[in-house]
Design an enzyme around this catalytic site. Structure first.
Site, PDB file in Angstrom:
ATOM      1  N   GLU A  31      20.850  62.184  33.592  1.00 25.61           N
ATOM      2  CA  GLU A  31      19.576  61.536  33.898  1.00 25.61           C
ATOM      3  C   GLU A  31      19.175  60.598  32.761  1.00 25.61           C
ATOM      4  O   GLU A  31      18.720  59.470  33.000  1.00 25.61           O
ATOM      5  CB  GLU A  31      18.508  62.605  34.101  1.00 25.61           C
ATOM      6  CG  GLU A  31      17.136  62.070  34.483  1.00 25.61           C
ATOM      7  CD  GLU A  31      16.109  63.183  34.580  1.00 25.61           C
ATOM      8  OE1 GLU A  31      14.916  62.904  34.341  1.00 25.61           O
ATOM      9  OE2 GLU A  31      16.482  64.326  34.885  1.00 25.61           O
ATOM     10  N   ASP A  81      18.954  56.571  33.278  1.00 27.37           N
ATOM     11  CA  ASP A  81      17.690  55.879  33.002  1.00 27.37           C
ATOM     12  C   ASP A  81      17.948  54.625  32.168  1.00 27.37           C
ATOM     13  O   ASP A  81      17.389  53.555  32.449  1.00 27.37           O
ATOM     14  CB  ASP A  81      16.752  56.836  32.262  1.00 27.37           C
ATOM     15  CG  ASP A  81      15.436  56.178  31.875  1.00 27.37           C
ATOM     16  OD1 ASP A  81      14.673  55.785  32.770  1.00 27.37           O
ATOM     17  OD2 ASP A  81      15.170  56.046  30.656  1.00 27.37           O
ATOM     18  N   ASN A 113      14.622  61.915  39.744  1.00 31.04           N
ATOM     19  CA  ASN A 113      15.409  62.325  38.581  1.00 31.04           C
ATOM     20  C   ASN A 113      16.885  62.442  38.929  1.00 31.04           C
ATOM     21  O   ASN A 113      17.763  62.054  38.143  1.00 31.04           O
ATOM     22  CB  ASN A 113      14.885  63.657  38.037  1.00 31.04           C
ATOM     23  CG  ASN A 113      13.471  63.553  37.500  1.00 31.04           C
ATOM     24  OD1 ASN A 113      13.020  62.475  37.135  1.00 31.04           O
ATOM     25  ND2 ASN A 113      12.772  64.668  37.457  1.00 31.04           N
ATOM     26  N   GLU A 163      18.513  59.033  39.037  1.00 24.97           N
ATOM     27  CA  GLU A 163      18.889  58.555  37.705  1.00 24.97           C
ATOM     28  C   GLU A 163      20.193  59.209  37.252  1.00 24.97           C
ATOM     29  O   GLU A 163      21.074  58.542  36.683  1.00 24.97           O
ATOM     30  CB  GLU A 163      17.784  58.848  36.700  1.00 24.97           C
ATOM     31  CG  GLU A 163      16.549  57.985  36.869  1.00 24.97           C
ATOM     32  CD  GLU A 163      15.509  58.246  35.811  1.00 24.97           C
ATOM     33  OE1 GLU A 163      14.761  57.317  35.469  1.00 24.97           O
ATOM     34  OE2 GLU A 163      15.418  59.397  35.318  1.00 24.97           O
TER      35      GLU A 163
END
Length: 257
Positions: free
Chosen positions: A63, A67, A132, A135
């Site tokens: 994640e 990101d 989440n 990502e």
């Protein structure tokens, strides 16, 4: 374990892997080279898995990576799409694309929750679970396919498919950016203060952030990430500025000359 049960377990694992394999291809356009990285992308922290080396792991590292990749790809895409537009426009537009609400909406539309390994009570309390996981999926695609293919996936399958850029640039959804722009316009100082950090009943981290305008408390909000708490507190502060004239006048009286 009886041989028949072992064979059934192997078949079950194969079917589950096959389902995820086909699912990843359907949303990315690529066949996975290493299915394990995608399996890990679907592991929520509430139900970690033990790796071959004995270490327990979840999707939080993926994640984090995803990101960063998203920020870079979206920034590059907007830079190329809108030549000549100023930095503020590019920053605010990118924020609308990568904000938690947008990513969660996309993750839900892709039905990522159907493949997530998580405790039911934790997934119910995590309002941004699919965002989440999305990502983490981007991070997995990057590791498995490389940057160029990951960039194509983000642009073609996420941005172009799930956003109308003409409408997007006309809307303002990032409450924190709106609040910061307001303070800059009126020369008022702004601070985001972490009031407390704790865990809920399901051991999920929770953050409470307060917004201070011109040294005056404006609002606070809680969230399952600092970003979420910042957005919530900013939204409340904007609403207070709009509806509480006395408060607004107090804040404006602190304006820097």
């Amino acid at each position: 374990m009886p041989l028949s049960n072992a064979i059934s377990l192997i078949k079950l694992l194969f079917v589950k892997d096959k389902e995820l394999y086909v699912f990843i291809h359907s949303i990315t356009g690529y066949y996975p080279r290493d299915i394990k990285v995608y399996q890990l992308a679907m592991v929520h922290r509430s139900k970690p898995v033990q790796l071959e080396n004995g270490r327990w792991a979840n999707n939080e590292r993926l994640e984090f990576l995803g990101d960063a990749i998203l920020d870079a790809v979206v920034a590059d895409f907007l830079y190329q799409t809108y030549p000549g537009r100023h930095e503020g426009f590019l920053t605010s537009t990118r924020a609308k694309i990568v904000q938690r609400e947008s990513l969660n909406r996309i993750g839900n539309s892709l039905h990522l929750d159907r493949h997530v390994r998580a405790l039911m009570h934790s997934s119910a309390h995590n309002s941004y679970l699919c965002g989440n996981v999305l990502e983490a999926l981007v991070g997995a695609v990057y590791l498995d396919q490389g940057y160029d293919r990951c960039r194509k996936f983000v642009i073609d399958r996420l941005i172009k498919k799930h956003f109308d850029l003409n409408d997007l640039v006309k809307t303002v959804q990032n409450f924190k950016s709106r609040l910061i722009e307001w303070t800059q316009k009126y020369h008022v100082t702004i601070e985001f203060e972490l009031v407390e950090a704790f865990t809920d009943a399901d051991k999920n981290p929770v953050f409470r952030t307060a917004v201070i305008l011109g040294g005056i408390y404006a609002s606070d909000a809680v969230g399952y990430s600092k970003k979420e708490s910042h957005q919530g507190a900013s939204k409340k502060a904007l609403e207070r500025l709009q509806h509480d004239q006395q408060f607004t006048e107090q804040v404006l009286s602190t304006a820097l000359n």
